[in-house]
Design a protein around this motif. Structure first.
Motif, short mmCIF file in Angstrom:
data_model
loop_
_atom_site.label_atom_id
_atom_site.label_comp_id
_atom_site.label_asym_id
_atom_site.label_seq_id
_atom_site.Cartn_x
_atom_site.Cartn_y
_atom_site.Cartn_z
N ARG A 224 30.17 50.85 39.81
CA ARG A 224 31.32 51.03 40.71
C ARG A 224 30.96 51.62 42.07
O ARG A 224 31.83 52.05 42.80
N LEU A 228 28.49 48.08 46.00
CA LEU A 228 29.17 46.95 45.37
C LEU A 228 30.49 46.66 46.08
O LEU A 228 30.86 45.50 46.26
N VAL A 231 29.62 44.69 49.14
CA VAL A 231 29.31 43.29 48.81
C VAL A 231 30.59 42.51 48.54
O VAL A 231 30.78 41.39 49.04
N LEU A 232 31.50 43.09 47.78
CA LEU A 232 32.72 42.39 47.40
C LEU A 232 33.69 42.24 48.57
O LEU A 232 34.49 41.31 48.59
N ARG A 246 35.45 47.10 40.43
CA ARG A 246 34.06 46.70 40.66
C ARG A 246 33.28 46.54 39.36
O ARG A 246 32.05 46.53 39.36
N ASP A 247 33.98 46.39 38.23
CA ASP A 247 33.27 46.36 36.95
C ASP A 247 32.53 45.04 36.72
O ASP A 247 31.46 45.03 36.10
N ALA A 249 31.18 43.25 39.09
CA ALA A 249 29.99 43.39 39.93
C ALA A 249 28.98 44.32 39.27
O ALA A 249 27.76 44.09 39.34
N THR A 250 29.47 45.38 38.65
CA THR A 250 28.58 46.29 37.91
C THR A 250 27.84 45.55 36.81
O THR A 250 26.62 45.72 36.64
N ALA A 252 27.09 42.47 36.71
CA ALA A 252 26.09 41.60 37.32
C ALA A 252 24.80 42.37 37.59
O ALA A 252 23.70 41.89 37.30
N VAL A 253 24.93 43.58 38.14
CA VAL A 253 23.73 44.40 38.38
C VAL A 253 23.09 44.79 37.05
O VAL A 253 21.86 44.83 36.94
#
Length: 301
Positions: A224, A228, A231-232, A246-247, A249-250, A252-253
Motif C-alpha cells: 500500500r 504504488l 504508479v496507479l 492499492r492491494d 498493486a501490492t 503484483a509486487v
C-alpha cells in the motif's frame, strides 16, 4: 540460479517452500494504511488470526506508526499496545514478529512469544537493540534506514539508489554482526518508502537480485505504499488512490518479489498476495517439470 534455493531462511524461523507471507497488525491509531482499525487488543488479536486464516505464514505486530511525518510514541504506550497482542497471538500458535525500534519492546515481545524482531532502523534508533537481539538469539530484520519519520523525506537523495542501498545495508549488516548477532539470523529489507521517492522504490523492486547478492534472506515490504499510489495515478497530476485501494498493486509486487527470490513479503491484506506467491511457486516448479504434460480430457476447460 534456482531462486527457491537462493531464497533461504533465517536460523530460528520455519522453512517454507515458497516466498512467505507476513501479515501486518498495526496496533496504532494513526497508521497510514488502516487508521486505527485494530487499536483495541481484542480486535488486533482477532485480526492476526484472520490474516493467518487467509494465508499469512507469520504476523508482524507493531505499536508505532512509521508513516512519513509521524511522531514517536513513548515506550510505555508502545509496550501497552504491543505486548498483549503478541502474547495473545503466540498463545494461539501464530508465528509472531514484533515491529519495533526499541530494545525494551523487542525483549518484552520475545519474552511474550515473538520469534522475530523487525526493526525498521536496523538497530540504529536504539543502541541497546543489537545487544538485546544478540542476547535473545532470535532472527533480526535489518532494514535500510536513514532517519526517523519526521524528516526522512529530506534524506531521499541518491546518485545510484540500488548501489547505495546495497552498500549501506552491507555496512549495517556488518555492524550488527560485530555487535553480536549471528549472521545466520539476519534478514535484510531494502526499506521501500523510507527515505525514498517513487522512482527509488521502483528501481529497488526492479533490482532485487542485487540485494539478494548480499547473501541473506530478503523481506520486501511494499504494501500500500506511496510509490504504488503514484504508479496507479498514471497521468500527471492525477490523484493517487487511497492506501486501501492499492492491494491489487501490492499483490503484483508480491508476485515479482517471489519470482526474484524474496524470503517474504509484508502485506496488510493477505489473500491476494497469498495467491500470488503460490502461483509464483507453481511457475518455479514448472520450470523443472517435463514440458510435455499428460493430457486429461476436459483439462483445458
Amino acid at each position: 540460479m534456482n531462486t527457491l534455493r537462493a531464497r533461504g531462511t533465517a536460523e530460528g524461523l520455519p522453512e517454507w517452500d515458497r516466498c512467505a507471507v507476513m501479515g501486518v497488525v498495526n496496533v496504532t491509531p494513526d497508521s497510514f494504511s488502516d487508521g486505527g482499525r485494530w487499536f483495541d487488543t481484542t480486535a488486533a488479536v482477532k485480526r492476526g488470526l484472520d490474516l493467518v486464516a487467509q494465508g499469512a505464514d507469520l504476523v508482524d505486530v507493531g505499536g508505532e506508526s512509521t508513516r512519513p511525518g509521524a511522531s514517536r510514541v513513548d515506550e510505555d504506550e508502545e509496550l501497552r499496545r504491543v505486548v498483549p497482542v503478541v502474547r495473545g497471538l503466540a498463545a494461539e500458535g501464530v508465528t509472531v514478529s514484533v515491529d519495533t525500534m526499541r530494545a525494551t519492546v523487542a525483549a518484552r515481545a520475545v519474552a511474550s512469544g515473538a520469534v522475530l524482531v523487525n526493526d525498521v532502523s536496523g538497530g540504529l534508533a536504539d543502541p541497546a537493540m543489537v545487544p538485546a537481539v544478540a542476547a535473545a538469539e532470535v532472527p533480526f530484520v535489518v532494514m535500510h534506514w536513514r532517519g526517523f519519520s519526521q524528516d526522512m523525506n529530506s534524506r531521499a537523495v541518491y546518485d545510484d539508489v540500488v548501489a547505495e542501498v546495497v552498500a549501506e545495508l552491507r555496512d549495517r549488516m556488518d555492524a550488527v554482526v560485530a555487535g553480536g548477532v549471528d549472521p545466520a539470523r539476519i534478514v535484510l529489507d531494502p526499506g521501500l518508502g523510507f527515505a525514498k521517492r517513487a522512482p527509488h522504490d521502483l528501481a529497488l523492486v526492479a533490482h532485487l537480485g542485487a540485494l539478494r547478492a548480499l547473501g541473506r534472506p530478503l523481506l520486501v515490504a511494499a504494501s500500500r505504499k506511496r510509490f504504488l499510489g503514484h504508479v496507479l495515478a498514471g497521468a500527471e497530476g492525477a490523484a493517487p488512490p487511497p492506501a486501501r485501494e492499492r492491494d491489487a498493486a501490492t499483490a503484483a509486487v508480491s508476485a515479482i518479489a517471489a519470482h526474484e527470490g524474496a524470503w517474504a513479503v509484508r502485506v496488510h491484506e493477505v489473500r491476494a498476495t497469498a495467491d500470488a506467491v503460490r502461483v509464483a511457486r507453481a511457475v518455479e516448479a514448472a520450470r523443472t517439470a517435463p514440458t510435455a504434460a499428460p493430457t486429461t480430457p476436459g483439462a483445458a476447460r
